[in-house]
Design a protein around this motif. Structure first.
Motif, PDB file in Angstrom:
ATOM      1  N   ASP A 106      10.664   9.504  -0.009  1.00  8.25           N
ATOM      2  CA  ASP A 106      11.351   9.967  -1.219  1.00  8.25           C
ATOM      3  C   ASP A 106      10.488  10.898  -2.071  1.00  8.25           C
ATOM      4  N   THR A 107       9.306  10.437  -2.490  1.00  7.40           N
ATOM      5  CA  THR A 107       8.479  11.246  -3.392  1.00  7.40           C
ATOM      6  C   THR A 107       7.461  12.108  -2.654  1.00  7.40           C
ATOM      7  N   LEU A 108       7.266  11.854  -1.385  1.00  7.78           N
ATOM      8  CA  LEU A 108       6.236  12.530  -0.567  1.00  7.78           C
ATOM      9  C   LEU A 108       4.830  12.166  -1.048  1.00  7.78           C
ATOM     10  N   ASN A 109       4.727  11.100  -1.839  1.00  7.71           N
ATOM     11  CA  ASN A 109       3.420  10.581  -2.268  1.00  7.71           C
ATOM     12  C   ASN A 109       2.918   9.550  -1.267  1.00  7.71           C
ATOM     13  N   MET A 110       1.645   9.171  -1.375  1.00 15.07           N
ATOM     14  CA  MET A 110       1.074   8.184  -0.453  1.00 15.07           C
ATOM     15  C   MET A 110       1.948   6.936  -0.413  1.00 15.07           C
ATOM     16  N   ASP A 111       2.133   6.390   0.781  1.00 11.79           N
ATOM     17  CA  ASP A 111       2.931   5.180   0.947  1.00 11.79           C
ATOM     18  C   ASP A 111       2.046   3.982   0.624  1.00 11.79           C
ATOM     19  N   GLU A 112       2.265   3.428  -0.559  1.00 13.40           N
ATOM     20  CA  GLU A 112       1.392   2.353  -1.042  1.00 13.40           C
ATOM     21  C   GLU A 112       1.492   1.090  -0.178  1.00 13.40           C
ATOM     22  N   THR A 113       2.604   0.954   0.569  1.00 11.31           N
ATOM     23  CA  THR A 113       2.750  -0.252   1.393  1.00 11.31           C
ATOM     24  C   THR A 113       1.816  -0.212   2.609  1.00 11.31           C
ATOM     25  N   LEU A 114       1.245   0.952   2.916  1.00 11.76           N
ATOM     26  CA  LEU A 114       0.338   1.063   4.068  1.00 11.76           C
ATOM     27  C   LEU A 114      -1.125   0.863   3.673  1.00 11.76           C
ATOM     28  N   LEU A 115      -1.400   0.849   2.353  1.00 15.22           N
ATOM     29  CA  LEU A 115      -2.797   0.879   1.905  1.00 15.22           C
ATOM     30  C   LEU A 115      -3.623  -0.305   2.394  1.00 15.22           C
ATOM     31  N   GLU A 116      -3.067  -1.523   2.228  1.00 16.83           N
ATOM     32  CA  GLU A 116      -3.887  -2.701   2.524  1.00 16.83           C
ATOM     33  C   GLU A 116      -4.330  -2.750   3.987  1.00 16.83           C
ATOM     34  N   SER A 117      -3.491  -2.199   4.889  1.00 14.71           N
ATOM     35  CA  SER A 117      -3.858  -2.208   6.307  1.00 14.71           C
ATOM     36  C   SER A 117      -5.005  -1.234   6.588  1.00 14.71           C
ATOM     37  N   LEU A 118      -5.272  -0.326   5.641  1.00 12.77           N
ATOM     38  CA  LEU A 118      -6.313   0.684   5.871  1.00 12.77           C
ATOM     39  C   LEU A 118      -7.629   0.337   5.184  1.00 12.77           C
ATOM     40  N   ILE A 119      -7.602  -0.661   4.306  1.00 17.46           N
ATOM     41  CA  ILE A 119      -8.816  -1.020   3.565  1.00 17.46           C
ATOM     42  C   ILE A 119      -9.778  -1.794   4.467  1.00 17.46           C
ATOM     43  N   THR A 120     -11.055  -1.368   4.451  1.00 20.04           N
ATOM     44  CA  THR A 120     -12.098  -2.077   5.204  1.00 20.04           C
ATOM     45  C   THR A 120     -13.258  -2.369   4.253  1.00 20.04           C
ATOM     46  N   GLU A 121     -14.327  -2.928   4.800  1.00 23.09           N
ATOM     47  CA  GLU A 121     -15.514  -3.202   3.975  1.00 23.09           C
ATOM     48  C   GLU A 121     -16.140  -1.917   3.444  1.00 23.09           C
ATOM     49  N   ARG A 122     -15.897  -0.812   4.141  1.00 23.44           N
ATOM     50  CA  ARG A 122     -16.503   0.453   3.749  1.00 23.44           C
ATOM     51  C   ARG A 122     -15.666   1.255   2.758  1.00 23.44           C
ATOM     52  N   THR A 123     -14.451   0.782   2.446  1.00 25.55           N
ATOM     53  CA  THR A 123     -13.579   1.558   1.558  1.00 25.55           C
ATOM     54  C   THR A 123     -14.152   1.615   0.145  1.00 25.55           C
ATOM     55  N   LYS A 124     -14.377   2.816  -0.339  1.00 25.95           N
ATOM     56  CA  LYS A 124     -14.954   2.984  -1.678  1.00 25.95           C
ATOM     57  C   LYS A 124     -13.889   3.446  -2.678  1.00 25.95           C
ATOM     58  N   CYS A 125     -13.005   4.327  -2.234  1.00 26.31           N
ATOM     59  CA  CYS A 125     -12.030   4.918  -3.160  1.00 26.31           C
ATOM     60  C   CYS A 125     -10.651   5.041  -2.530  1.00 26.31           C
ATOM     61  N   ILE A 126      -9.657   5.025  -3.410  1.00 29.81           N
ATOM     62  CA  ILE A 126      -8.303   5.442  -3.056  1.00 29.81           C
ATOM     63  C   ILE A 126      -7.998   6.639  -3.955  1.00 29.81           C
ATOM     64  N   VAL A 127      -7.473   7.699  -3.344  1.00 34.74           N
ATOM     65  CA  VAL A 127      -7.174   8.905  -4.122  1.00 34.74           C
ATOM     66  C   VAL A 127      -5.675   9.209  -4.082  1.00 34.74           C
ATOM     67  N   PRO A 128      -4.911   8.659  -5.042  1.00 30.44           N
ATOM     68  CA  PRO A 128      -3.497   9.016  -5.087  1.00 30.44           C
ATOM     69  C   PRO A 128      -3.336  10.452  -5.589  1.00 30.44           C
ATOM     70  N   VAL A 129      -2.564  11.237  -4.860  1.00 32.98           N
ATOM     71  CA  VAL A 129      -2.253  12.617  -5.262  1.00 32.98           C
ATOM     72  C   VAL A 129      -0.828  12.602  -5.798  1.00 32.98           C
ATOM     73  N   HIS A 130      -0.662  12.973  -7.052  1.00 38.51           N
ATOM     74  CA  HIS A 130       0.684  12.961  -7.645  1.00 38.51           C
ATOM     75  C   HIS A 130       1.389  14.264  -7.288  1.00 38.51           C
ATOM     76  N   TYR A 131       2.032  14.237  -6.132  1.00 41.76           N
ATOM     77  CA  TYR A 131       2.624  15.454  -5.592  1.00 41.76           C
ATOM     78  C   TYR A 131       3.764  15.961  -6.481  1.00 41.76           C
ATOM     79  N   ALA A 132       3.734  17.257  -6.743  1.00 39.03           N
ATOM     80  CA  ALA A 132       4.779  17.932  -7.525  1.00 39.03           C
ATOM     81  C   ALA A 132       4.882  17.398  -8.954  1.00 39.03           C
ATOM     82  N   GLY A 133       3.857  16.683  -9.405  1.00 33.74           N
ATOM     83  CA  GLY A 133       3.884  16.147 -10.775  1.00 33.74           C
ATOM     84  C   GLY A 133       4.729  14.893 -10.900  1.00 33.74           C
ATOM     85  N   ILE A 134       5.060  14.275  -9.757  1.00 30.69           N
ATOM     86  CA  ILE A 134       5.796  13.003  -9.767  1.00 30.69           C
ATOM     87  C   ILE A 134       4.819  11.913  -9.333  1.00 30.69           C
TER      88      ILE A 134
END
Ligand SMILES: *Cc1c(COP(=O)(O)O)cnc(C)c1O
Length: 380
Positions: A106-134
């Motif tokens: 819908d918004t073409l923004n990062m799919d937040e439901t996928l985030l937890e599966s990508l987090i590891t011990e090395r994850t330092k940052c998440i960078v949400p990009v607010h595409y198109a100002g949404i």
């Protein structure tokens, strides 16, 4: 080539020249003069949160954030592949490994439901990009970052003056980034800002921005001389550019209102084509208040997009698309990514088309764009 209706045209409010003249007469041409501080103050009052530091670009603001996050080689940073290259470069420059996340339909923004599966011990940052100002779903993203002790850096380069649940974009993560590039809503040619939302990081941010020196503290009389105290670079914007920016920021609401009018014209005039199944129009979730940075349509297949671009071109209208996904670019391939890994990103990037959008675009011109799009589909 000159287009009758170009894709973007820098919009001037009328006060820019006067302010630039004042800046030149002030004999303070380098960074951190009167106009820089007036821009910073105006934004701080408007956003009601965080400290603003103007920078030479959104790109350099992202680089400052990467240093502030203390990225070390091997650290992982989660970000969309569907974004501008600066989002990823800033972190790669510090040795991070990018972990690309797919986007929402819908918004073409990062799919937040996928985030937890990508987090590891090395994850330092998440960078949400607010595409198109949404806005991204910041509620969920902040919850996840809190739970896993990961820093959030908002790439709000396109999101100046847009909101999520009454909060301005860029003020919710530990750091936020704005861009004032010519193609953004409020611009000064090249420019940007870091929003420092955690005051514990303000002093270090000032030092990194001033080539790794404590010059800022010196100018406030807090230290007796200034010297090299940390890593850093040259991130100050020339004050004459800040003078252009001030004229724009003082007219933020007028500029936003003009863009909203164009956005609404597109939305209303293209609705019938969406209902006929020819395209999908942008979706704004109820908790988001946009800044009308962009108007895009999503076509059913790549060939239709190519044909529509050609049709508009013959009418002297320029419509463009972006982004080549970062994960399928030569650099992404070198990092081990392959086509097929992020299906929604790939689907959208092949079908999205951005329509002309700038504050100086008249309603008549926006209607002309819509009429030509309707004519194109009528002839199919
Ligand atoms: C424009 C943009 C940037 C970079 O900003 P510059 O001021 O051009 O350096 C970064 N991220 C996104 C999402 C952008 O749209």
């Amino acid at each position: 080539m000159q287009y009758k209706i170009p894709f973007n045209k820098p919009y001037l409010t009328g006060d820019e020249l006067d302010f630039v003249g004042k800046s030149l007469n002030s004999q303070h041409l380098c960074g951190d003069g009167e106009f820089t501080s007036r821009c910073q103050q105006l934004l701080e009052e408007k956003l009601g949160a965080g400290k603003i530091l103007l920078t030479t670009s959104g790109t350099s603001a992202l680089e400052m954030c990467s240093v502030l996050c203390e990225i070390e080689p091997g650290d992982e940073v989660i970000l969309p592949s569907y974004t501008f290259v600066s989002t990823v470069n800033a972190f790669i420059l510090r040795g991070a490994k990018p972990v690309f996340v797919d986007i929402r339909n819908d918004t073409l923004n990062m799919d937040e439901t996928l985030l937890e599966s990508l987090i590891t011990e090395r994850t330092k940052c998440i960078v949400p990009v607010h595409y198109a100002g949404i806005s991204c779903d910041m509620g969920k993203i902040l919850d996840i970052s809190c739970k896993h002790g990961v820093t959030v850096v908002e790439d709000a380069a396109q999101g100046v003056n847009a909101k999520y649940r009454e909060k301005y974009l860029g003020t919710m993560g530990k750091f936020g980034v704005f861009s004032f590039h010519e193609t953004k809503n409020f611009m000064c040619g090249e420019g940007g800002a870091v929003v420092v939302n955690d005051s514990a990081y303000l002093e270090r941010a000032e030092i990194i921005r001033e080539k790794g020196t404590n010059r800022k503290q010196f100018s406030r009389g807090e230290v007796s001389r200034y010297t090299w105290v940390d890593i850093g670079s040259s991130y100050l914007i020339a004050d004459a550019l800040a003078a252009i920016l001030l004229a724009q920021l003082m007219n933020m609401e007028q500029i936003t209102a003009k863009r909203k009018k164009i956005y609404d014209t597109y939305q209303n005039a293209l609705k019938p084509l969406e209902e006929k199944g020819y395209m999908k129009l942008p979706v704004v979730p109820p908790e988001c208040e946009p800044n009308y940075h962009m108007f895009y349509i999503i076509l059913n297949d790549p060939q239709v997009r190519t044909d529509l671009i050609k049709h508009l071109q013959t009418k002297s209208i320029l419509a463009v698309f972006h982004y080549i996904p970062l994960h399928t670019s030569p650099m992404g391939t070198e990092l081990g990514y392959r086509e097929g890994m992020l299906p929604r990103t790939e689907y959208i990037s092949e079908r999205i088309l951005r329509l002309p959008m700038y504050a100086g675009l008249s309603n008549l011109e926006a209607m002309e764009v819509c009429n030509e799009i309707s004519r194109f589909f009528a002839e199919q």
